[in-house]
Design a protein around this motif. Structure first.
Motif, PDB file in Angstrom:
ATOM      1  N   LEU A   1      57.487 -47.758  19.667  1.00 12.21           N
ATOM      2  CA  LEU A   1      56.619 -46.702  19.149  1.00 12.21           C
ATOM      3  C   LEU A   1      56.992 -45.355  19.767  1.00 12.21           C
ATOM      4  O   LEU A   1      57.450 -45.277  20.909  1.00 12.21           O
ATOM      5  N   ILE A   2      56.760 -44.298  19.005  1.00 12.92           N
ATOM      6  CA  ILE A   2      57.035 -42.924  19.452  1.00 12.92           C
ATOM      7  C   ILE A   2      55.734 -42.136  19.381  1.00 12.92           C
ATOM      8  O   ILE A   2      55.117 -42.052  18.322  1.00 12.92           O
ATOM      9  N   ASP A   3      55.308 -41.583  20.508  1.00 17.31           N
ATOM     10  CA  ASP A   3      54.129 -40.712  20.530  1.00 17.31           C
ATOM     11  C   ASP A   3      54.622 -39.268  20.587  1.00 17.31           C
ATOM     12  O   ASP A   3      55.211 -38.837  21.581  1.00 17.31           O
ATOM     13  N   MET A   4      54.360 -38.526  19.515  1.00 14.71           N
ATOM     14  CA  MET A   4      54.930 -37.188  19.344  1.00 14.71           C
ATOM     15  C   MET A   4      54.064 -36.068  19.911  1.00 14.71           C
ATOM     16  O   MET A   4      54.410 -34.887  19.774  1.00 14.71           O
ATOM     17  N   HIS A   5      52.951 -36.406  20.557  1.00 13.51           N
ATOM     18  CA  HIS A   5      52.128 -35.334  21.137  1.00 13.51           C
ATOM     19  C   HIS A   5      51.417 -35.874  22.365  1.00 13.51           C
ATOM     20  O   HIS A   5      50.344 -36.477  22.278  1.00 13.51           O
ATOM     21  N   VAL A   6      52.043 -35.680  23.532  1.00 12.12           N
ATOM     22  CA  VAL A   6      51.436 -36.125  24.777  1.00 12.12           C
ATOM     23  C   VAL A   6      51.465 -34.990  25.794  1.00 12.12           C
ATOM     24  O   VAL A   6      52.232 -34.035  25.677  1.00 12.12           O
ATOM     25  N   HIS A   7      50.610 -35.148  26.795  1.00  8.35           N
ATOM     26  CA  HIS A   7      50.613 -34.266  27.964  1.00  8.35           C
ATOM     27  C   HIS A   7      50.816 -35.155  29.186  1.00  8.35           C
ATOM     28  O   HIS A   7      49.915 -35.885  29.588  1.00  8.35           O
ATOM     29  N   LEU A   8      52.013 -35.103  29.734  1.00  5.27           N
ATOM     30  CA  LEU A   8      52.386 -35.982  30.840  1.00  5.27           C
ATOM     31  C   LEU A   8      52.154 -35.273  32.174  1.00  5.27           C
ATOM     32  O   LEU A   8      52.625 -34.158  32.373  1.00  5.27           O
ATOM     33  N   TRP A   9      51.454 -35.959  33.085  1.00  2.00           N
ATOM     34  CA  TRP A   9      51.108 -35.336  34.360  1.00  2.00           C
ATOM     35  C   TRP A   9      51.767 -35.990  35.556  1.00  2.00           C
ATOM     36  O   TRP A   9      51.789 -35.401  36.637  1.00  2.00           O
ATOM     37  N   ASP A  10      52.233 -37.212  35.413  1.00  2.00           N
ATOM     38  CA  ASP A  10      52.875 -37.879  36.547  1.00  2.00           C
ATOM     39  C   ASP A  10      53.725 -39.036  36.034  1.00  2.00           C
ATOM     40  O   ASP A  10      53.704 -39.374  34.850  1.00  2.00           O
ATOM     41  N   ARG A  11      54.467 -39.654  36.944  1.00  2.00           N
ATOM     42  CA  ARG A  11      55.370 -40.739  36.552  1.00  2.00           C
ATOM     43  C   ARG A  11      54.624 -42.044  36.282  1.00  2.00           C
ATOM     44  O   ARG A  11      55.141 -42.900  35.574  1.00  2.00           O
TER      45      ARG A  11
END
Length: 477
Positions: A103-113
């Motif tokens: 799956l591909i999520d095209m709108h995320v906000h990543l904050w850490d690993r």
């Protein structure tokens, strides 16, 4: 003079202490995410295997190729067939399970690993981060060099807005040439896309679009209120974010089906531009209105601790107070959500490319897990199960040239794949707990994926995230 020397000494001591604290906090955070480190030195062979006796869902058409073999060589799909003769490679027994693109999520906000592991545990093998910061360039480098287990990682630069201050999380641009320079800078520094935002006026927006074309960078557009919604139907704009802005920008908060039909046709006339709905993030407003204890929900404990402190509580308080002032807000939000479903159906029927995005990482929209609810909304909107899966696979891969080497099972494509027990074309819910996930051909079993989830629950990365926020403010402002 002695007083001045003492002041300098004290200042140096304070600076030194702060430096040691920052270095220590970041080192501890990196140590705690060492479980994502790829320790296999033979990277080519680590991405080579033969999957046998598996039912392949290629996503190029609504079909299943029964009892197949898939040969993965050095991270790419080398061959698909009923019988493949290769020697001295690892064999993964498919056991009549189902293999499909990750799956591909095209709108995320990543904050850490930690969140990288959460995405993998939920079958998400590629993410597009849409609020770029310097830390994301470091993550991108680590992922590109196969140093860590992670979804394929792509990121915009910082969010670009206009001269009007609308929040410290947005980068204000005051003149067209400044907008051009930001685009050039982000290209040079290694960001993949440009993110335009609310408040960007036409003269600066025009300059950003023009320079993005020159620099070869697609634009991801959060609709600006300073231009008509239809302005965003531009070949340089790869996707328009948020179905809610169809209501709040294009339709001026009116749930008008006639205008929606017209907009859908206009959208379809811009075939290079996709719609990324992020329905889950808006629906979570309704969840917050309906459940006064939602911040204690077990899923919310997977949110980044700094985001929980700075954003989750703030959003909850905002909507709780709104409900106290006017209880009708609950039905208004629910009705708008239902209209979003209609909008997705209308856009789909008009031929608009729908790509899956969740807005995960803000509010109470949990990384990884939220994609399954997002996909269920597309089904509620009237899309078939195959069309639902397309939104998170082959449709998403069409959006940008740099990701069109994934999203389907074909010779030459990147081996970002998921193996599930039952047929997702009958029940997409089986995607929630994949039996195995392949990233660049490297297989991760369910035991490993469960450990990724456990490590990220109630993590203590608050200070590390706050330090990265400060770094972003210093570097980007």
């Amino acid at each position: 003079m002695k007083i001045f020397k003492w002041i300098v000494k004290i200042a140096l001591v304070i600076i030194g202490v702060i430096f040691l604290v920052v270095v220590s906090v970041l080192a501890i955070d990196q140590y705690q995410t060492r479980y994502l480190k790829n320790r296999n030195k033979d990277l080519a062979n680590a991405g080579t295997c033969l999957v046998t006796h598996v039912n392949v869902i290629p996503m190029t058409s609504d079909t299943i190729l029964m009892d197949q073999m898939v040969y993965i060589r050095e991270g790419k799909i080398e061959a698909i067939g009923e019988a493949i003769d290769v020697q001295n490679v690892k064999v993964v027994e498919g056991k009549n399970k189902y293999l499909l693109p990750g799956l591909i999520d095209m709108h995320v906000h990543l904050w850490d690993r930690y969140e990288l592991g959460l995405y993998l545990a939920n079958g998400v093998t590629a993410i597009r981060n849409v609020w770029g910061m310097p830390m994301h360039l470091r993550i991108k480098e680590a992922v590109s060099n196969n140093k860590i287990y992670s979804p394929s990682f792509f990121t915009t630069g910082p969010k670009l807005t206009g001269p009007e201050f609308i929040g410290s999380d947005n980068l204000q641009i005051f003149a067209p040439e400044e907008g051009r320079e930001r685009v050039r800078s982000y290209k040079k520094r290694g960001y993949d896309f440009i993110k335009t935002y609310y408040g960007l006026p036409k003269d600066i927006f025009d300059a950003v679009i023009d320079q993005a074309a020159i620099s070869g960078m697609d634009i991801v557009a959060h609709p600006s209120n300073k231009v008509p919604y239809t302005y965003h139907f531009n070949s340089q704009i790869a996707s328009i974010e948020h179905a809610e802005d169809i209501v709040q920008r294009a339709l001026d908060y009116k749930l008008d089906t006639l205008k929606l039909n017209q907009l859908a046709n206009e959208f379809a006339d811009s075939p290079h531009t996709s719609m990324c709905p992020t329905l889950m993030a808006f629906y979570n407003i309704y969840n917050m209105l309906e459940d006064d204890e939602i911040l204690s929900d077990s899923m919310v404990q997977y949110m980044n601790p700094a985001i929980k402190m700075l954003d989750s509580h703030t959003q909850f308080d905002r909507w709780h107070n709104a409900k106290m002032e006017d209880t009708a807000v609950v039905s208004r939000i629910k009705n708008q959500h239902e209209f979003h479903l209609l909008a997705i159906r209308k856009l789909h029927d008009a031929g608009v490319n729908i790509v899956c995005g969740t807005d995960a990482g803000i509010g109470i929209t949990v990384p990884g897990y939220s994609i399954h609810q997002e996909l269920s909304f597309y089904r509620q909107a009237g899309l078939s199960n195959f069309e639902v899966l397309k939104a998170a696979t082959i449709n998403a891969a069409k959006t940008h040239k740099i990701i069109n080497n994934m999203g389907s099972i074909e010779k030459g494509k990147i081996a970002n794949l998921i193996l599930v027990d039952n047929n997702p074309l009958i029940d997409p819910g089986v995607l929630k707990k994949p039996d195995m996930v392949f990233v660049n051909g490297r297989g991760l079993d369910r035991y490993t994926l469960n450990s990724f989830e456990e490590k990220s629950r109630n993590r203590n990365g608050l200070l590390a995230t706050l330090i990265r926020f400060v770094e972003n403010s210093v570097v980007e402002k």
